[in-house]
Design a protein around this motif. Structure first.
Motif, PDB file in Angstrom:
ATOM      1  N   THR A  81       0.872  -1.189   0.000  1.00  0.00           N
ATOM      2  CA  THR A  81       0.000   0.000   0.000  1.00  0.00           C
ATOM      3  C   THR A  81       0.897   1.222   0.000  1.00  0.00           C
ATOM      4  O   THR A  81       1.739   1.373   0.879  1.00  0.00           O
ATOM      5  CB  THR A  81      -0.902  -0.007   1.257  1.00  0.00           C
ATOM      6  OG1 THR A  81      -1.750  -1.148   1.189  1.00  0.00           O
ATOM      7  CG2 THR A  81      -1.761   1.247   1.321  1.00  0.00           C
ATOM      8  N   VAL A  82       0.725   2.089  -0.989  1.00  0.00           N
ATOM      9  CA  VAL A  82       1.596   3.251  -1.154  1.00  0.00           C
ATOM     10  C   VAL A  82       0.782   4.527  -1.018  1.00  0.00           C
ATOM     11  O   VAL A  82      -0.312   4.634  -1.576  1.00  0.00           O
ATOM     12  CB  VAL A  82       2.260   3.229  -2.558  1.00  0.00           C
ATOM     13  CG1 VAL A  82       3.209   4.414  -2.721  1.00  0.00           C
ATOM     14  CG2 VAL A  82       3.007   1.921  -2.786  1.00  0.00           C
ATOM     15  N   SER A  83       1.306   5.501  -0.274  1.00  0.00           N
ATOM     16  CA  SER A  83       0.700   6.839  -0.203  1.00  0.00           C
ATOM     17  C   SER A  83       1.640   7.799  -0.907  1.00  0.00           C
ATOM     18  O   SER A  83       2.832   7.862  -0.571  1.00  0.00           O
ATOM     19  CB  SER A  83       0.543   7.293   1.252  1.00  0.00           C
ATOM     20  OG  SER A  83      -0.267   6.396   1.969  1.00  0.00           O
ATOM     21  N   TYR A  84       1.112   8.559  -1.847  1.00  0.00           N
ATOM     22  CA  TYR A  84       1.923   9.497  -2.620  1.00  0.00           C
ATOM     23  C   TYR A  84       1.748  10.891  -2.035  1.00  0.00           C
ATOM     24  O   TYR A  84       0.667  11.457  -2.078  1.00  0.00           O
ATOM     25  CB  TYR A  84       1.504   9.474  -4.089  1.00  0.00           C
ATOM     26  CG  TYR A  84       1.731   8.132  -4.735  1.00  0.00           C
ATOM     27  CD1 TYR A  84       0.677   7.265  -4.971  1.00  0.00           C
ATOM     28  CD2 TYR A  84       3.017   7.727  -5.090  1.00  0.00           C
ATOM     29  CE1 TYR A  84       0.888   6.025  -5.554  1.00  0.00           C
ATOM     30  CE2 TYR A  84       3.241   6.481  -5.677  1.00  0.00           C
ATOM     31  CZ  TYR A  84       2.181   5.636  -5.897  1.00  0.00           C
ATOM     32  OH  TYR A  84       2.400   4.411  -6.465  1.00  0.00           O
TER      33      TYR A  84
END
Lengths: 134, 137
Positions: A81-84
């Motif tokens: 899970t990636v948050s930009y």
């Protein structure tokens, strides 16, 4: 320590991302690796495409587990899970990865990507399966 | 005139060997074929996990672009990936879909399949801000 970190940077994907080991904190299961995303990775907006940002985060959290195990174990990512947070530009960025917790066969990992000036660019967490490596 | 989602619209699309297959206007679903380059290989000889995200990001972005007639590109806020099966260094079929898009937020999803045997390789969802295409009005 030098040999574990250089073994980690050898696969093609690490070469592609320009992985450069910086430091390892084995007792804390943490590692720092710089990356060099380039112009072939840009999206139409001229920033590094999200998948390559995910790749750098994945490529610093995995080595955190490998190094913490003394080169005896490696993770296979099950989910990521990636948050930009900020746009990533080609050049040098700093990745910091760590093992949050683990059992014999499962690990929770996390990582952050920073500019050289220390601004946060992206964060990620993952669930990984742990395998022994020969 | 070629629609931009039918071509290799960016350096990253080119690197992934992207080839447009079809766009289903009713389902807002884009289908693209990708060929992973050898430079994407993990120590196990499969496509590295984060780089799998690249294909899904490309096809989900293309779905938003196609569904808005080439007017909107996503600025991804998050990307959530599930790695179901190892992705080999051979052609993959990607499907990207707009779940719902408004003026301020778009919800996207996508899947990757092995072109050879059709098995599911990975899935993703993403929350994104629709932004004007650079260079457009």
């Amino acid at each position: 320590m030098g040999s574990i970190l250089s073994a980690i940077t050898r696969p093609p994907c690490a070469e592609t991302l320009g992985a450069e080991p910086i430091a390892e904190f084995r007792e804390e299961s943490r590692i720092e690796i710089a990356f060099h995303p380039n112009e072939t990775m840009l999206n139409p907006r001229g920033t590094v495409q999200g998948g390559f940002v995910a790749a750098m985060l994945d490529d610093v959290m995995g080595p955190a587990l490998v190094a913490a195990s003394g080169g005896k174990e490696a993770p296979v990512t099950l989910d990521l899970t990636v948050s930009y947070i900020g746009p990533v530009m080609p050049g040098r960025v700093i990745g910091k990865g760590r093992v949050v917790s683990r059992t014999k066969s499962t690990a929770f990992l996390e990582a952050e990507l920073f500019t050289e000036a220390g601004e946060l660019l992206a964060r990620a967490t993952s669930t990984a399966r742990i395998f022994p490596i020969s | 005139m070629t629609k931009i989602w039918e071509g290799q619209r960016s350096p990253s699309a080119k690197l992934m060997g992207s080839e447009f297959i079809s766009f289903d206007e009713e389902a807002n679903e884009l289908t693209t074929r990708y060929t992973p380059p050898p430079s994407f290989a993990s120590p196990r000889g499969a496509v590295q996990g984060g780089l799998i995200a690249g294909f899904l990001d490309e096809v989900m972005g293309g779905a938003l672009l196609a569904s808005t007639g080439g007017e909107r590109l996503p600025l991804n806020l998050d990307l959530n990936l599930t790695f179901v099966s190892m992705v080999p260094l051979s052609p993959i079929i990607a499907k990207g879909r707009v779940v719902k898009a408004g003026r301020r937020v778009a919800f996207l999803e996508g899947e990757l399949y092995d072109e050879g045997d059709g098995r599911l390789l990975a899935r993703a969802t993403s929350t994104a801000l629709p932004t004007p295409v650079p260079g457009a009005e």
